[in-house]
Design an enzyme around this catalytic site. Structure first.
Site, PDB file in Angstrom:
ATOM      1  N   ASP A 293       0.722   3.796  -3.234  1.00 13.60           N
ATOM      2  CA  ASP A 293       0.275   5.180  -3.059  1.00 13.60           C
ATOM      3  C   ASP A 293       1.191   6.139  -3.800  1.00 13.60           C
ATOM      4  O   ASP A 293       0.737   7.089  -4.445  1.00 13.60           O
ATOM      5  CB  ASP A 293       0.249   5.499  -1.565  1.00 13.60           C
ATOM      6  CG  ASP A 293      -0.093   6.954  -1.284  1.00 13.60           C
ATOM      7  OD1 ASP A 293      -1.225   7.359  -1.590  1.00 13.60           O
ATOM      8  OD2 ASP A 293       0.782   7.685  -0.769  1.00 13.60           O
TER       9      ASP A 293
ATOM     10  N   GLU B 209      -4.466   0.448  -3.800  1.00 15.61           N
ATOM     11  CA  GLU B 209      -3.095   0.961  -3.869  1.00 15.61           C
ATOM     12  C   GLU B 209      -2.082  -0.185  -3.828  1.00 15.61           C
ATOM     13  O   GLU B 209      -1.066  -0.151  -4.532  1.00 15.61           O
ATOM     14  CB  GLU B 209      -2.839   1.932  -2.723  1.00 15.61           C
ATOM     15  CG  GLU B 209      -3.624   3.241  -2.857  1.00 15.61           C
ATOM     16  CD  GLU B 209      -3.443   4.171  -1.674  1.00 15.61           C
ATOM     17  OE1 GLU B 209      -3.713   5.367  -1.828  1.00 15.61           O
ATOM     18  OE2 GLU B 209      -3.019   3.688  -0.591  1.00 15.61           O
TER      19      GLU B 209
ATOM     20  N   ASP C  37      -7.181   0.859   0.389  1.00 15.84           N
ATOM     21  CA  ASP C  37      -5.826   0.387   0.673  1.00 15.84           C
ATOM     22  C   ASP C  37      -5.424  -0.752  -0.268  1.00 15.84           C
ATOM     23  O   ASP C  37      -4.294  -0.792  -0.772  1.00 15.84           O
ATOM     24  CB  ASP C  37      -5.730  -0.096   2.117  1.00 15.84           C
ATOM     25  CG  ASP C  37      -5.834   1.046   3.119  1.00 15.84           C
ATOM     26  OD1 ASP C  37      -5.747   2.222   2.711  1.00 15.84           O
ATOM     27  OD2 ASP C  37      -6.007   0.753   4.320  1.00 15.84           O
TER      28      ASP C  37
ATOM     29  N   GLU D 150       0.837  -1.201   0.000  1.00 18.16           N
ATOM     30  CA  GLU D 150       0.000   0.000   0.000  1.00 18.16           C
ATOM     31  C   GLU D 150       0.874   1.254   0.000  1.00 18.16           C
ATOM     32  O   GLU D 150       0.602   2.219  -0.730  1.00 18.16           O
ATOM     33  CB  GLU D 150      -0.909   0.002   1.223  1.00 18.16           C
ATOM     34  CG  GLU D 150      -1.753   1.261   1.373  1.00 18.16           C
ATOM     35  CD  GLU D 150      -2.196   1.484   2.803  1.00 18.16           C
ATOM     36  OE1 GLU D 150      -2.667   2.586   3.097  1.00 18.16           O
ATOM     37  OE2 GLU D 150      -2.064   0.556   3.629  1.00 18.16           O
TER      38      GLU D 150
END
Length: 234
Positions: A56, A128, A125, A52
């Site tokens: 991101d 990502e 989450d 994650e």
């Protein structure tokens, strides 16, 4: 030929939705694994948390480039606002739902029973984390293609126009047969290291708005925005 297991069938179906075939599914499985599904001492290595973090950053870079290329006249503030809208958890969760990621997330019993497959926080989450899995397995260009394909429709649906105030005011004026707006510095105050400019914008010689800023450019944008607001109110 050996028959595929139920899990293998789920992964194959997911790869078709992602439009990417993994060379090694280890990263994908980890990206789909919530911390509730692994023992506490293995959360950092076997859940999606580390993926994650990476996903991101990949997402932000690709979307920032998409926005940057969409219109070369947009100012930094407009680009930043749109970036925040596109990379926020809510948007990631929407795209996760579009790809049916919720159906393949690995959850602990408690999270499954409490509806974890549809929780916005988990979906965002995981989305990502999946981007990171694609990046690690296929490289940046593959991850970029995935993000562009899935985020472009959301970018196009954002409200407002991706253009700066001066450009919009010029289009407004010329569309109504007026002259191109001109800008006049009315005042410069403050010390040399922190000046404040006050600028007026004129159309056909008449003042239609004023604005202030730390630079002439910033003050001109503020004046144009004030003029546009006045036109909208009128």
């Amino acid at each position: 030929m050996a028959q595929l297991t139920h899990f293998e069938k789920l992964m194959e179906a997911l790869e078709k939705r992602l439009q990417y075939h993994f060379k090694d599914r280890t990263g994908l499985v980890r990206a789909l694994t919530h911390r509730s599904a692994v023992p506490g001492d293995k959360v950092a290595h076997e859940s999606y948390q580390r993926h994650e973090f990476l996903g991101d950053r990949v997402l932000a870079l690709v979307v920032a480039e998409m926005l940057f290329k969409a219109n070369d006249k947009a100012d930094e503030g407009d680009l930043a606002r749109r970036l925040n809208q596109l990379v926020r958890r809510e948007t990631c969760a929407e795209i996760a739902l579009e790809l049916d990621l919720g159906d393949v997330i690995r959850l602990g019993t408690g999270e499954r029973q409490s509806g974890g497959r549809r929780k916005e926080a988990i979906l965002g989450d995981v989305m990502e984390a999946v981007i990171a899995a694609i990046y690690l397995d296929g490289g940046f260009e593959v991850a970029k293609d995935f993000v562009e394909r899935n985020w472009a429709p959301h970018m196009q649906r954002l409200p407002g126009q991706l253009r700066d105030a001066k450009t919009l005011l010029q289009e407004w004026a010329q569309g109504r047969g007026h002259a191109v707006p001109t800008y006049e510095t009315l005042e410069r105050t403050g010390p040399d290291h922190a000046p404040v400019f006050t600028v007026a914008v004129l159309i056909d010689g008449a003042q239609v708005g004023t604005g202030t800023g730390k630079s002439k450019r910033e003050a001109e944008q503020a004046a144009a925005a004030a003029a546009l607001a006045e036109r909208a109110d009128g």
